[in-house]
Design an enzyme around this catalytic site. Structure first.
Site, PDB file in Angstrom:
ATOM      1  CD  GLU A 223      -2.583  -2.152   2.366  1.00  0.00           C
ATOM      2  OE1 GLU A 223      -1.951  -1.069   3.828  1.00  0.00           O
ATOM      3  OE2 GLU A 223      -2.790  -3.218   2.790  1.00  0.00           O
TER       4      GLU A 223
ATOM      5  CB  SER B  50      -5.705  -6.575   0.057  1.00  0.00           C
ATOM      6  OG  SER B  50      -7.088  -6.139  -1.243  1.00  0.00           O
ATOM      7  CD  GLU B  51      -3.525  -4.777   5.186  1.00  0.00           C
ATOM      8  OE1 GLU B  51      -4.208  -5.372   4.771  1.00  0.00           O
ATOM      9  OE2 GLU B  51      -3.139  -3.336   5.189  1.00  0.00           O
TER      10      GLU B  51
ATOM     11  CD  GLN C   5       0.054   2.249   5.321  1.00  0.00           C
ATOM     12  OE1 GLN C   5      -0.603   2.455   4.861  1.00  0.00           O
ATOM     13  NE2 GLN C   5       0.240   2.239   3.413  1.00  0.00           N
TER      14      GLN C   5
ATOM     15  N   PRO D  14      -4.269  -9.244   9.669  1.00  0.00           N
ATOM     16  CG  PRO D  14      -5.261  -7.155   8.319  1.00  0.00           C
ATOM     17  CD  PRO D  14      -4.814  -8.025   9.380  1.00  0.00           C
TER      18      PRO D  14
ATOM     19  CG  HIS E  87       0.042   2.942  13.260  1.00  0.00           C
ATOM     20  ND1 HIS E  87      -1.509   2.484  14.190  1.00  0.00           N
ATOM     21  CD2 HIS E  87      -0.136   3.412  12.224  1.00  0.00           C
ATOM     22  CE1 HIS E  87      -2.343   3.034  12.439  1.00  0.00           C
ATOM     23  NE2 HIS E  87      -1.538   3.392  11.416  1.00  0.00           N
TER      24      HIS E  87
END
Ligand SMILES: Cc1ncc(C[n+]2csc(CCOP(=O)(O)OP(=O)(O)O)c2C)c(N)n1
Ligand SMILES: Cc1ncc(C[n+]2csc(CCOP(=O)(O)OP(=O)(O)O)c2C)c(N)n1
Ligand SMILES: [Mg+2]
Ligand SMILES: [Mg+2]
Lengths: 396, 323, 323, 396
Positions: free
Chosen positions: C29, C59-60, C82, C89, C129
């Site tokens: 991404e 879409s991981e 990311q 996922p 994160h």
């Protein structure tokens, strides 16, 4: 039946108030009253001011990353206005502050969240609002579960879940759409198509011509609406609410809007977004259009505008103060909310603020004084009562 | 008192709790008319209706994600994941959503749910039907991880899990499902989460395990003549009952941990670390780990070679005792 | 020789490897025009074109799943996730598919790919994160897990990872991304996967860590006057360099492991278990773990309270030394 | 544009050979020759026999769980026949043996797989076939990656991926469809709609009227075909291959077929499947229909049938022998294929067959003899050469 058509679908687009502020009267019938529009426009001004001030908080180092709603006010407010406050449940992702404020969320909760404080998620119990979520797509499933619970308990309650264009690419979105339709859950999937997922434009996100057509995969009623048009957003959401309440299950709405700001304060859209595209979008700013409409009906003028802006400034100033004056959370909080009942080993970690076994049991060496704990301020409840910044005035 | 196998005991607990609490909803693949692929939910849909025992689409993330929503809304979902190998697609919803729900909202939202999952090898099942991922979930703050080794415990622990105000993963060792029956009282009882069981007392060595390995360990003890072994069945992986372990090892001075999962990063590492931290001066030998190898769980022709068995456990104990 | 920060060193390694091997495709991404949210892939799309540096949908699982296909077909994908919080996922495709590819096909299919993932806390980032899930992947046979702590190592390790015939997760500590620059040779060099680095030599205690905690440990050592500490930066989490650890602890007799992840089931448990297994008779004190607490990673107002810091590490060392 | 249609879609259904064996000649033009159909029918007989014998192997305890293909022969063979053997790549899930056999997979590989032997997945390198997969939906993404690689390398290669109706509910399916369409990957998504996902009927799997319409969400060309009709399956697949080779990207096919057996040998469909439904489906058995067609054209008769059945029996008997005679894999295999190069610690585990540290280093106590390793037979390569059971005769 050798060769024949077994499936057929059309998808409609709805606009009622155009970019010049012109209303399609016949389509507008039975939607928003003058008073509604005026009040929603005032909300828009407040929310835009909130966005600006939040941006400044981040830039001046008083808040972490923040995603502005700028440009998406009509999409969020128009849809949220069609829901019953405190009854119909809102499941946001992270950019729909206006909808949450409209339904009663004290505004400083959102600031707290982005200030890195979980208490910003401790939504007061009387509100039908879920906390912000950060993992794209995941919340759509939670929303389906909440809607399903309402159906199981025969409650007259509809759920709306917001998500972006990017979110439609996640597996969770797909599973949520499928569960909702199979379970006939009373839920509205509101896709805020703002053109971008960070730096990825819709054309790289999907090869489908519209996001609305994604609902066809689930046999779900679907429509595309001008997301900068309060009337259209209100109307399509209202239709979906009515359908859900009548037992018709889920609906999908694609709100065509635009992200006027960067993705978040950590982003620089200048790196990837064509300047002309932004310029064109500014011309479709929902605030401009709504104001033109109100002015055309003599419900608004420059004086009212500056009064509203003043009022918004004062309100947001106060909200910022409230958020900043919230005492720092206590270290104990990180331990106290892991489980309802704290396991003994975790209690030991809390007591000693250590994970090393000798440090946790100084008797082992008999030398080290236990660490002094900081004085504690506890989370949650007190804050809720502050009740500051509720700009809501939606009738129940 | 009825004699029940593990499947029967779990079925009984589910049906009694559903009777007691109408917020409970069972959901998962094939849990309805089919009664689950292991028949654990047999008869429940017939008894409680299609609204309370729900066949879902084939979507593990969907099963857990909607369960989170149900739980947030005040229901008590009991999702079933058909095999531990299919926890993968639900990992994100379990670890990043369900487990953090209470913490990230400072208690404003909670997520009481019991995720039932068959686990482990030894039944000649296909790929992804024989894994042991318990350590993954034990490393997830906000989750409780439970694994009974016998019918009696299963009933009591499952009732505790269902009534727990936080998310619990309830692992059911497939190999035990039909392996034996024992007395399981019809009457309600609970076994607290977080309490290990001392299966057999002993003085020379502490053997620590859980799930299907309990019976392998019992066999190994049977075959060991030279020493007196205390066998601890953890029953709960997190929060682990460290006091029971420490008490035992302080007495015996030696410990062997046994599990099916690969050794590196397995929960045996945590047990070993805890023991050496808390029993350092009592230990006569390094804590030993008799576990699966650090390889992908083999297909079934070689699963016996992978899984710890009584012989390998026995050798581990002997070596530890002779150290 | 250019002075580069961690971002620069990784960017350099990527661009040199892409130049060398046209089977390499970067996907993820915002990795294209935007150069990644941390600018790690800055300029690469411009240089190598849109076919080799690809912005994917959000879409991981899709990113990793298609990378597996690319790898099976002979490409060398370098997917970026990311943030570590969005590995969730993709967990299933990584753990149940990529990691088993070689094993389940007895070598007929392989899955050479380097999954780049920013990791860890300390930068005031939002939820999901700031996590540290390395132990999860270290418990996955078939995966290698790498985490450099400095620009020089990052370049050499990343090149090794890219050339590795098996899947590697390459964790990049966010907190180090821009924290300092050092000499990073333009010329090609590699650092082998599986070799730890001795950052500072010492005789009284072995301090073991990885990633961003290396600099906290250095600080703690600086502030500790009473003893001589040997600091080991693992660099590779799996396969862990147990020989280097054992040699050091055999010498010092004391060990403290430091990591950001929660303690229970963290990789510190494995290190602790290994040390007590291999250095039992040399140990003067129990191996200590100074780690994150067993709580969900807090939002940033309290992340400092959660993360081990020089002071907490120092206390851990002092107590261990005085034991 | 106040209210207007922005999207429109139709989905077609194709049947060429009906359940009575009647052919629509005009639609059949340019599809399968008489020789093709005869040969495919012979394959069908072989595959049905394979299924029966595999079932018996499981029932007699000589094999683990096995999923029969029974009833889905036309869907798998018709589609696979439209692909170029050794060029176009097949990504199966676990039920499409006929397609794999047609493309050259020695039949005992499939038995080995279900006998719990990874060597059944060690597909010979000259074949363009992926191994079976067990995690529903996951293989769709691998297939997209393989197709993407072909596009990147400008290879003239199309990928087909098979999956069931149940698989369409997985997040991975959704992400794969989306990636494929965005990347314009040369791939065919072939959904084998056999009515059931274990005990879950399609009506509980999705609320959409067809599975074909799921492709609309991605702007992907899509069609529904009679999956028990070799001609229709060949035709729709051929069209999709042509489209992909011409740079038109992915296509979706819904093959309407039926699972005539239980889900697997571990299942008992009697618990959940209405007997009438099965009875009706038996009437649509693709073998019956294909035979009727051939007989109608005087290409087949009872004598040929029994000859073909005899031949199939002999072949499958041999295949079973081969599979059963494969020597047990060596324990070393579980260590040797984890990585290309074995980490030292893993080598120690392999050497000692121990994980406990003292056992791995007996010098620590100096008492225990190291465990004798079993004599080893190595995996992989040798088997490939056995080459037994290749029933393939598809022209390249
Ligand atoms: C599962 C997941 N992957 C990646 C991210 C990082 N990320 C944050 S926002 C974003 C883009 C979201 O785009 P969209 O859904 O269109 O919403 P918008 O921000 O445009 O409102 C990404 C990739 C995330 N938060 N969650
Ligand atoms: C991710 C995942 N979840 C659950 C299962 C268990 N399972 C095996 S087959 C199956 C049903 C598959 O149905 P469908 O996709 O229609 O294929 P069919 O078996 O009917 O050919 C299920 C649920 C699995 N293999 N993978
Ligand atoms: Mg967007
Ligand atoms: Mg099916």
């Amino acid at each position: 039946m050798p060769r024949q058509t077994v499936y057929h679908a059309d998808i409609e687009y709805l606009q009622i108030l155009d970019a010049e502020g012109r209303l399609d009267e016949s389509l507008a019938a039975g939607t928003l009253s003058d008073a509604d529009v005026k009040s929603l426009y005032e909300h828009m001004i407040v929310c835009r001011e909130f966005d600006d001030q939040a941006f400044k908080l981040q830039r001046s180092g008083r808040m972490g990353t923040f995603p502005q709603n700028k440009g998406q006010e009509a999409a969020t407010l128009g849809s949220a206005r069609a829901l019953r406050k405190g009854i119909d449940h809102i499941v946001p992702y992270y950019r729909e502050n206006p909808a949450l404020f409209l339904h009663g969320l004290p505004m400083h909760y959102i600031l707290l969240h982005w200030m890195g404080d979980e208490r910003g998620n401790a939504i007061p119990r009387n509100l039908a609002i879920n906390p912000l979520g950060l993992a794209i797509g995941t919340q759509t499933l939670h929303a389906v579960g909440i809607a399903w619970a309402a159906r199981l308990r025969k409650e007259d309650r509809v759920v709306i879940v917001y998500f972006g264009d990017g979110a439609t690419s996640t597996g969770d979105f797909h599973e949520a759409m499928n569960f909702a339709s199979v379970l006939k859950a009373p839920i509205i999937f509101c896709c805020l198509n703002n053109g971008w997922a960070i730096s990825v434009p819709c054309g790289k996100q999907t090869a489908s011509q519209t996001f609305a057509q994604k609902a066809l995969a689930y046999g779900m009623p679907t429509i595309q609406a001008d997301g900068n048009d309060l009337f259209a957003m209100y109307k399509v959401t209202r239709d979906a609410v009515d359908r859900a309440r009548a037992g018709g299950g889920p609906s999908f709405i694609e709100a065509m809007t635009y992200r006027l700001g960067d993705h978040t304060t950590a982003d620089d859209a200048g790196r990837y977004r064509p300047a002309e595209e932004l310029a064109a979008a500014v011309g479709r700013d929902p605030l401009v259009r709504t104001r033109k409409y109100l002015e055309g009906r003599n419900l608004w003028d420059a004086q009212r505008q500056s009064a509203a802006e003043e009022k918004a400034k004062a309100l947001i100033h106060e909200v910022v103060q409230v958020a900043q004056n919230v005492p720092k959370p206590a270290t104990a909080d990180i331990f106290d909310y892991v489980f309802a009942e704290m396991p003994e080993d975790l209690a030991r970690q809390k007591r000693t603020l250590r994970t090393d076994s000798i440090g946790q049991d100084p008797s082992q060496i008999g030398l080290n004084p236990p660490i002094e704990k900081e004085p504690e301020q506890r989370a949650g409840a007190a804050l809720v009562d502050a009740g500051c910044g509720d700009i809501s005035s939606v009738p129940e | 008192m009825p004699k029940l196998d593990l499947v029967g005991a779990i079925n009984l607990a589910l049906s009694q709790e559903m009777q007691r609490d109408d917020r409970i909803v069972i959901l998962g693949e094939d849990v309805g008319l089919n009664g689950g692929v292991f028949r654990v939910t047999d008869g429940l849909q017939k008894r409680f209706g299609c609204d309370r025992v729900v066949d879902t689409p084939l979507s593990e993330s969907g099963i857990i994600g909607t369960s989170i929503g149900l739980a947030m809304a005040g229901m008590r979902p009991i999702p079933e994941i058909q095999f531990e190998g299919f926890l993968g697609p639900a990992y994100d919803q379990i670890v990043n959503q369900a487990a953090r729900c209470r913490s990230r909202t400072r208690g404003a939202f909670t997520c009481p749910m019991t995720i039932r999952v068959p686990i482990g090898g030894g039944i000649h099942a296909p790929e992804l039907h024989s894994d042991s991922p318990e350590a993954i979930y034990a490393h997830t703050p906000g989750l409780k991880v439970v694994m009974p080794s016998r019918p009696y415990d299963a009933k009591g622990l499952l009732i505790s899990a269902i009534r727990d105000p936080d998310p619990v993963i309830f692992f059911e060792p497939k190999r035990v499902y039909r392996s034996f029956k024992e007395d399981v009282p019809e009457a309600e009882y609970t076994i607290p989460i977080g309490k290990a069981a001392i299966v057999s007392e002993g003085t020379d060595l502490t053997l620590i395990t859980w799930g299907a390995m309990v019976s392998e360990c019992l066999q190994a003890i049977d075959q060991l003549e030279e020493a007196s072994v205390e066998l601890i069945d953890l029953r709960t992986i997190y929060p682990v009952d460290v006091e029971t372990i420490v008490q035992s090892v302080t007495k015996t001075g030696r410990a062997v941990v046994v599990h099916e999962a690969p050794r590196t990063g397995g929960f045996g590492a945590e047990i070993s670390a805890l023991i050496q931290e808390r029993c350092f001066l009592s230990l006569q030998a390094p804590v030993q780990r008799v576990t699966g190898f650090d390889v992908a769980m083999p297909y079934y022709k070689l699963e016996k070679q992978y899984l710890p068995d009584a012989e390998r456990i026995g050798r581990g104990m002997v070596d530890c005792l002779r150290y």
